[in-house]
Design a protein around this motif. Sequence first.
Motif, PDB file in Angstrom:
ATOM      1  N   PHE A   1      11.838  -6.074  -7.537  1.00 57.04           N
ATOM      2  CA  PHE A   1      12.618  -5.505  -6.439  1.00 57.04           C
ATOM      3  C   PHE A   1      11.909  -4.345  -5.747  1.00 57.04           C
ATOM      4  CE2 PHE A   1      15.747  -7.238  -9.506  1.00 57.04           C
ATOM      5  CZ  PHE A   1      16.159  -8.319  -8.720  1.00 57.04           C
ATOM      6  N   CYS A   2      10.807  -3.907  -6.301  1.00 50.77           N
ATOM      7  CA  CYS A   2      10.075  -2.816  -5.651  1.00 50.77           C
ATOM      8  C   CYS A   2       9.616  -3.279  -4.269  1.00 50.77           C
ATOM      9  CB  CYS A   2       8.859  -2.402  -6.497  1.00 50.77           C
ATOM     10  SG  CYS A   2       7.769  -1.239  -5.656  1.00 50.77           S
ATOM     11  N   THR A   3       9.879  -2.473  -3.267  1.00 53.21           N
ATOM     12  CA  THR A   3       9.543  -2.859  -1.891  1.00 53.21           C
ATOM     13  C   THR A   3       8.246  -2.226  -1.407  1.00 53.21           C
ATOM     14  OG1 THR A   3      10.834  -1.022  -1.044  1.00 53.21           O
ATOM     15  CG2 THR A   3      11.976  -3.139  -1.272  1.00 53.21           C
ATOM     16  N   GLY A   4       7.624  -1.412  -2.245  1.00 51.45           N
ATOM     17  CA  GLY A   4       6.403  -0.725  -1.811  1.00 51.45           C
ATOM     18  C   GLY A   4       6.688   0.357  -0.783  1.00 51.45           C
ATOM     19  N   CYS A   5       7.876   0.968  -0.873  1.00 53.62           N
ATOM     20  CA  CYS A   5       8.318   1.884   0.187  1.00 53.62           C
ATOM     21  C   CYS A   5       7.638   3.250   0.132  1.00 53.62           C
ATOM     22  CB  CYS A   5       9.829   2.055   0.130  1.00 53.62           C
ATOM     23  SG  CYS A   5      10.385   3.118  -1.223  1.00 53.62           S
ATOM     24  N   HIS A   6       6.891   3.526  -0.900  1.00 54.81           N
ATOM     25  CA  HIS A   6       6.143   4.789  -1.066  1.00 54.81           C
ATOM     26  C   HIS A   6       7.004   6.017  -1.350  1.00 54.81           C
ATOM     27  CE1 HIS A   6       2.624   2.662   0.388  1.00 54.81           C
ATOM     28  NE2 HIS A   6       3.147   2.502   1.587  1.00 54.81           N
ATOM     29  N   SER A   7       8.321   5.867  -1.457  1.00 56.63           N
ATOM     30  CA  SER A   7       9.148   7.058  -1.708  1.00 56.63           C
ATOM     31  C   SER A   7       8.773   7.730  -3.026  1.00 56.63           C
ATOM     32  CB  SER A   7      10.636   6.704  -1.731  1.00 56.63           C
ATOM     33  OG  SER A   7      11.149   6.658  -0.431  1.00 56.63           O
TER      34      SER A   7
ATOM     35  N   GLU B   1       5.973   7.717  -4.544  1.00 53.30           N
ATOM     36  CA  GLU B   1       4.663   8.364  -4.429  1.00 53.30           C
ATOM     37  C   GLU B   1       4.773   9.720  -3.733  1.00 53.30           C
ATOM     38  OE1 GLU B   1       1.662   4.578  -3.916  1.00 53.30           O
ATOM     39  OE2 GLU B   1       3.033   4.996  -2.296  1.00 53.30           O
TER      40      GLU B   1
ATOM     41  N   THR C   1       3.821  -8.773  -4.614  1.00 50.16           N
ATOM     42  CA  THR C   1       4.448  -7.928  -5.611  1.00 50.16           C
ATOM     43  C   THR C   1       3.930  -6.505  -5.500  1.00 50.16           C
ATOM     44  OG1 THR C   1       4.639  -9.823  -7.071  1.00 50.16           O
ATOM     45  CG2 THR C   1       4.793  -7.663  -8.096  1.00 50.16           C
ATOM     46  N   PHE C   2       4.857  -5.598  -5.619  1.00 46.73           N
ATOM     47  CA  PHE C   2       4.521  -4.174  -5.672  1.00 46.73           C
ATOM     48  C   PHE C   2       4.919  -3.659  -7.052  1.00 46.73           C
ATOM     49  CE2 PHE C   2       5.618  -5.327  -1.357  1.00 46.73           C
ATOM     50  CZ  PHE C   2       4.601  -4.773  -0.608  1.00 46.73           C
TER      51      PHE C   2
ATOM     52  N   GLN D   1      14.123   3.824  -3.567  1.00 50.87           N
ATOM     53  CA  GLN D   1      15.020   3.236  -2.561  1.00 50.87           C
ATOM     54  C   GLN D   1      15.537   1.866  -2.979  1.00 50.87           C
ATOM     55  OE1 GLN D   1      14.799   4.192   1.683  1.00 50.87           O
ATOM     56  NE2 GLN D   1      12.617   4.030   1.330  1.00 50.87           N
ATOM     57  N   ALA D   2      14.781   1.182  -3.823  1.00 45.34           N
ATOM     58  CA  ALA D   2      15.197  -0.178  -4.204  1.00 45.34           C
ATOM     59  C   ALA D   2      16.051  -0.179  -5.467  1.00 45.34           C
ATOM     60  CB  ALA D   2      13.963  -1.054  -4.399  1.00 45.34           C
TER      61      ALA D   2
ATOM     62  N   HIS E   1      17.432  -0.440   2.804  1.00 43.72           N
ATOM     63  CA  HIS E   1      17.494  -0.542   1.345  1.00 43.72           C
ATOM     64  C   HIS E   1      18.920  -0.640   0.808  1.00 43.72           C
ATOM     65  CE1 HIS E   1      13.156   0.418   1.367  1.00 43.72           C
ATOM     66  NE2 HIS E   1      13.145  -0.109   0.161  1.00 43.72           N
TER      67      HIS E   1
ATOM     68  N   LEU F   1      19.302  -3.822  -1.115  1.00 41.73           N
ATOM     69  CA  LEU F   1      18.630  -4.098  -2.376  1.00 41.73           C
ATOM     70  C   LEU F   1      19.571  -4.276  -3.559  1.00 41.73           C
ATOM     71  CD1 LEU F   1      15.655  -4.532  -3.278  1.00 41.73           C
ATOM     72  CD2 LEU F   1      15.964  -3.921  -0.909  1.00 41.73           C
TER      73      LEU F   1
ATOM     74  N   TRP G   1       8.790  -8.773   3.070  1.00 42.96           N
ATOM     75  CA  TRP G   1       9.262  -8.691   1.683  1.00 42.96           C
ATOM     76  C   TRP G   1      10.328  -9.773   1.449  1.00 42.96           C
ATOM     77  CZ3 TRP G   1      13.753  -7.856  -1.068  1.00 42.96           C
ATOM     78  CH2 TRP G   1      13.621  -7.402  -2.383  1.00 42.96           C
TER      79      TRP G   1
ATOM     80  N   TYR H   1       6.685   2.030   6.956  1.00 35.66           N
ATOM     81  CA  TYR H   1       7.519   3.028   6.285  1.00 35.66           C
ATOM     82  C   TYR H   1       7.244   4.449   6.770  1.00 35.66           C
ATOM     83  CZ  TYR H   1       9.049  -0.475   2.883  1.00 35.66           C
ATOM     84  OH  TYR H   1       9.608  -1.569   2.289  1.00 35.66           O
TER      85      TYR H   1
END
Lengths: 115, 825
Positions: free
Chosen positions: A10-16, A18, A56-57, A85-86, B227, B230, B248, B682
């Motif tokens: 479910f990870c979207t790679g949204c960078h939050s 990070e 996949t992230f 976020q996910a 989100h 999700l 995605w 993003y």
Amino acid sequence: MKGILVSYDFCTGCHSCEVACKKELGLGKEEYGIKINELGPHKYENGKKTGTWEWTFAPMLTKACDLCASRTEQGKMPMCVQHCQAWCMAYGELDELVKKLDGKSRYAFLTPLES
Amino acid sequence: MIIDYEEFENSIDPKAYHKGEWRWEEDGCTVTRTSHYSAPGCHDSCGLLAYTKDNKLVKVEGDPLDPAANGRLCMRCLDLVEAANNKDRLKYPLKRVGERGENKWERISWDEAGEMIKAAVKKLEDEGYGHESIFVANGTGRNTVWQVPLVAAALKTPNVGATNLSGQSCYAPRIFGTFAAMGDYLVTDVTQACEKRYSDPKWEVPDVLVVWGNEPLKSNADGFIGHWLLPAVQMGTKIISIDPVLTWWGARADYWLPIRPGTDEALALAWLNVLTQEDLVDHEFINYWCAYYDELKEHVAKFTPAWAAEISDVPEEDIIASARMYGSAPKGAIQWGLAFDTQVSAMEMCVTVTDLMAVCGNIDKPGTMKIIRNAFDVDAGESTSDIFCGSTFNKKLTAAVFGCEGMEFNGSVDSDAVNVAMESGEPYPIKMMWSQSSNALACMAFDAPRTYRAIKDSVEFCVYADPYMTPSAVAFADLVLPVSMSIERDSARTWWTPLRTMKKCTSYYEAKSDEEIVVWLGHLLNPEVFNRWPTAMDLVNDYIETALAITDENGNAVKPGFDLSFDLGADQRDAYDIHTKFRPIDSSKTAFDDLTESSCGYRYDEWNDTYEKYDKGMLRPDGGKGFNTPTGRIELISTVLPVWGIDKYPVHHENQQSVKWLNDPEYRKRYPLYCINGSRSYEFFHSEQRQMETMREFHPEPLVKMNPKTAEEYGLKEGDWVWMENECGRCMQKVTIFEGIKDYCLSAEHGWWFPEQEGAEPNLFGALDCNTNNLTHVYETGSHNIGAPRKTVCVRIYKVRPGDTMPGEQVTRLGGFRDYVNREY
Ligand code: SF4
Ligand code: SF4
Ligand code: SF4
């Protein structure tokens, strides 16, 4: 032992995670406490998954992660988990978190170096 | 599964997060619990905890106790400290001292700025022009949408709206389409209207989610946080993705339908064909709540999946199978996005997809499409200027300029009509312009080079108000006013729900908030109207309490909100009462303080948190059951469209470039690729956040996605700069190889400029060089001038070579593109 469980399908790679971590640890350019790995997008041409997509992230912890020790002491969540976020990260005792595994997503446990 | 909402709520330490407090001291900082709503921008308002010290924002984190975003900030708000304290921020009003475009300025006071504006308005009057010759430009839906129309009210002009946003092609078509069919608007229901969120016992998980023409995770558009979807996906919602580009969603979908850009309507009609022919519809819902089903069924009988497959380049069997999957789902939702609006079939598309929701009964039931309005009926928008601008109202630039027939339903100005006025002086010239929080040259405007000429050549006095100096301001402005950021303003928001306040935590030099600017300007130029609001805080309170409504000479309330039923003469709600439905918890407090202090800055309303409102008499002004339409039912063949001068039978239309691409082999040889304009990321919301170092660390340059086969054919590799070019102009971006796109499509980013580069012309912070709007044109729109082809432009590509003329140079120094684009390469 405490750590982070990630349901990374479910990870979207949204960078939050990070950015949240960079700000918490006061890190600079190219420095991370947690970093997302990205695989794909790629369409399988072989094997049982032929014709389906892999994209996949998944986050990994770096040496800099201290599991947000100073935050969790105060009762706060680790920054990355709080901002995911996910809703694909959970923080806690690993033997509690393991109960969430259900075979419906790929999961990973992240545990940092003990300081 | 990780999501367990109750467990999450219970896990939040109330002491650590100061539950119930809106402000406290911690670690030598003042912490304020508030919501963010631009600047910097986005369509949403996530709850956050702002740490301030010595009048400076020092730290931000999400507020886990905020039910709207549950503390899950995106990377942009996590980086707010960089935005608020950025070295590029404007501190004082600036007056242009060099030529326009030279980026030379002199600091002046607000009083001097006021004198300049007054003198410009007087000059316009002295020369015999009416105030309609002033154009007020607004940006996209951020916390300027209810304020900037008041700039128009202060300047007494009816002409407020977007700059060269042909066809009002963002969001408005979806609103017009659902209103035509059912008199209200619809959003995917993922509990956002209920304070209990995912633990709401009324809610059910959608079985199927169709993500159509947008990437909600990245765009966060239209007041919808992507989100939010999700948790539903974690709980088992299956996905259908309709998008020419893999997202995605597509990678996780049961069906990904990569359509040829701009053919969504063909696909939608074919889905309706399958649902009606195979009887996958909800007859009970249709019998009770819909009209003209048989007529719809007959109309779509000819739009077979085979027909749509040919047009949309999606296999027939996938169209049939995906339609069956959607039609068989007990609860289906369609997350619709910008691509609905950026095509010439926009109106047709929006009514057809409303029909797709209706025939399956996916209307206002849990886990389907929720009927939504602004919380507590606090509706103020672009039409605020209509009730305050005075006698110029009848001179508004509308689609009638183009001979569009039928009743005008678009509350905003027609931006093509503004362009006509600028270029030709017909029906009157545009002499003055005021732009607030809009960087049109870098972002919104179709045909950026033409926009550059139109504004520069016609507008004699131009004011820009923004937190930063922008390329548009350098090119056009004579006066630049510094605007506060979200963290520096007391403000309020209703865009859907909940109602929220933004609490001021710091101030920044002489920057004023959008509310302060309109009140200041109003007192200067139109005190009769603006005496109603002695201070900016009075304005905010009045917005919450009355949505700025007025009482007319007959004692009737006149509300500025976007409400078509009002225009249709049907709305008798609260005929004499100008008040919204907001009532304070603590009546000793003002509305703003009550919201901020009594309920931590947000409040949910009951209306939005109710399902099946049509069965409860909540939609119609007469209080009867049913929908707010002439028949009281959802009109599957709309009776409103003909009133608007639009054919009631929706069909698929191709834009001009696509017609040539399909039918003229010479044209296709020349421009073989589709450039899908405006892919989101993003890091950025439109043209904002380019100054923020952390965002640029993650995303330094504009990227164009390209299939590996296409790259090979053109000898391009990852990281190469490539020109995209057509008969309108050219722009360059950096190639990124991406398997999930057709080999005849590219997907390019929009809104790029480089605050670190030279601001003066010809460079203009590089805003024209990478600008995909160089490839677009104005004046091609859909029915009643609604919808325009932004994502269906045809181009050729070739590698950027050293010494190539940059678009900035071409546009500002060499007269534009017309001379060289026809040369062969
Ligand atoms: S737990 Fe804290 S330190 Fe570790 S990655 Fe997450 S945010 Fe960074
Ligand atoms: S915040 Fe969550 S969803 Fe976003 S990149 Fe990190 S792990 Fe993935
Ligand atoms: S920028 Fe991101 S975190 Fe901030 S309000 Fe918008 S969606 Fe929420």
